[in-house]
Enzyme design. Structure first.
Site, PDB file in Angstrom:
ATOM      1  N   GLY A   1       3.459 -10.026   8.245  1.00 25.42           N
ATOM      2  CA  GLY A   1       2.180  -9.592   8.805  1.00 25.42           C
ATOM      3  C   GLY A   1       2.201  -8.179   9.348  1.00 25.42           C
TER       4      GLY A   1
ATOM      5  N   SER B   1      13.252  -8.786   4.592  1.00 22.02           N
ATOM      6  CA  SER B   1      14.666  -8.341   4.625  1.00 22.02           C
ATOM      7  C   SER B   1      15.156  -8.151   6.065  1.00 22.02           C
ATOM      8  CB  SER B   1      14.895  -7.086   3.781  1.00 22.02           C
ATOM      9  OG  SER B   1      13.823  -6.196   3.763  1.00 22.02           O
TER      10      SER B   1
HETATM   11  P1  ADP Z   1       3.422  -8.304   5.241  1.00 17.84           P
HETATM   12  O1  ADP Z   1       3.469  -7.944   3.784  1.00 17.84           O
HETATM   13  O2  ADP Z   1       4.213  -7.361   6.094  1.00 17.84           O
HETATM   14  O3  ADP Z   1       3.740  -9.743   5.523  1.00 17.84           O
HETATM   15  P2  ADP Z   1       0.578  -8.123   4.909  1.00 17.84           P
HETATM   16  O4  ADP Z   1       0.389  -6.769   4.295  1.00 17.84           O
HETATM   17  O5  ADP Z   1       0.562  -9.319   4.002  1.00 17.84           O
HETATM   18  O6  ADP Z   1       1.946  -8.080   5.755  1.00 17.84           O
HETATM   19  O7  ADP Z   1      -0.459  -8.380   6.063  1.00 17.84           O
HETATM   20  C1  ADP Z   1      -0.765  -7.406   7.019  1.00 17.84           C
HETATM   21  C2  ADP Z   1      -2.119  -7.741   7.634  1.00 17.84           C
HETATM   22  O8  ADP Z   1      -2.395  -6.783   8.668  1.00 17.84           O
HETATM   23  C3  ADP Z   1      -3.245  -7.642   6.622  1.00 17.84           C
HETATM   24  O9  ADP Z   1      -4.182  -8.637   6.876  1.00 17.84           O
HETATM   25  C4  ADP Z   1      -3.824  -6.236   6.902  1.00 17.84           C
HETATM   26  O10 ADP Z   1      -5.168  -6.144   6.539  1.00 17.84           O
HETATM   27  C5  ADP Z   1      -3.640  -6.147   8.415  1.00 17.84           C
HETATM   28  N1  ADP Z   1      -3.561  -4.782   8.941  1.00 17.84           N
HETATM   29  C6  ADP Z   1      -4.259  -4.331  10.019  1.00 17.84           C
HETATM   30  N2  ADP Z   1      -4.000  -3.038  10.266  1.00 17.84           N
HETATM   31  C7  ADP Z   1      -3.094  -2.644   9.341  1.00 17.84           C
HETATM   32  C8  ADP Z   1      -2.445  -1.395   9.082  1.00 17.84           C
HETATM   33  N3  ADP Z   1      -2.678  -0.309   9.816  1.00 17.84           N
HETATM   34  N4  ADP Z   1      -1.567  -1.343   8.047  1.00 17.84           N
HETATM   35  C9  ADP Z   1      -1.322  -2.454   7.292  1.00 17.84           C
HETATM   36  N5  ADP Z   1      -1.920  -3.649   7.482  1.00 17.84           N
HETATM   37  C10 ADP Z   1      -2.812  -3.757   8.501  1.00 17.84           C
END
Ligand code: ADP
Length: 196
Positions: A36, A107
């Site tokens: 997340g 990771s």
């Molecule tokens: P991960 O791959 O690290 O598990 P995801 O990309 O699947 O995370 O999820 C990140 C979540 O956070 C998404 O719902 C995205 O829209 C939200 N988010 C909010 N702000 C940001 C930001 N600045 N950069 C990246 N994601 C963000």
């Protein structure tokens, strides 16, 4: 395991030949961070931007790989290490093909990220620490995983019931509580543009 009887079979086309053909260099951009934190979101946008700029890019995403190549693995420490070992070897092949390879996997262990860096060579490996506090990740909870982990429905969940080791020397830190996705993509691009 029989490695003693194996000899590398050299081809007649080298990495440099492929680079010349597709007019770019291979590079592995390795995103690490809590679930997340934004790894996949940023990798997807970076892939789109690099493709728009005429680069050949491929994204290896944790969940996607776990549905296929690593579908036999769970989340114990051994299985997580095997997961990363396999993805490292896949990234080595993609990079050798000349492709800009975006790896987005939690990771969590420094040791395995170091193994990946050493296996790829430091010039071919860029570690991006996608940083977000546990609270922010729990609040975002894009896949509803934290809720389940906190309720005890998922065991060995990184940050809740399994450790995440913060990178000691990442090449780039992206704080997704401070930066937009567009800003993050720009920062990474500015850092890597001379190497692709
Ligand atoms: P991960 O791959 O690290 O598990 P995801 O990309 O699947 O995370 O999820 C990140 C979540 O956070 C998404 O719902 C995205 O829209 C939200 N988010 C909010 N702000 C940001 C930001 N600045 N950069 C990246 N994601 C963000």
């Amino acid at each position: 395991m029989g490695e003693g009887n194996l000899v590398w079979h050299k081809g007649k086309v080298e990495y440099e030949d492929r680079c010349k053909l597709i007019k770019q260099k291979g590079l592995v951009i390795w995103f690490t961070g809590l679930s997340g934190s934004g790894k996949s979101t940023i990798a997807v946008e970076l892939e789109k931007e690099l493709t728009r700029l005429g680069k050949l890019v491929y994204r290896l995403d944790g969940d996607n790989i776990r549905l296929g190549l690593c579908s036999d693995l769970g989340f114990s420490e051994d299985d997580r290490n095997e997961n990363i070992r396999r993805i490292t070897e896949v990234a080595v092949l993609f990079r050798d093909a000349g492709i800009i390879t975006l790896v987005s996997f939690i990771s969590p262990f420094e040791f395995m990220r170091e193994v990946a860096r050493e296996r790829l060579g430091k010039d071919a490996f860029v570690e991006v620490y996608v940083k977000a506090s546990m609270n922010a990740c729990i609040k975002r909870d894009p896949k509803g995983m934290y809720k389940k982990a906190i309720e005890g429905q998922i065991k060995d969940f990184t940050g809740i019931s399994s450790v995440y080791e913060v990178p000691e020397n990442p090449d780039i830190v992206i704080d997704t509580e401070l930066l937009t996705v567009e800003e993050s993509v720009r920062i990474i691009y500015e850092n890597i543009k001379k190497n692709i």
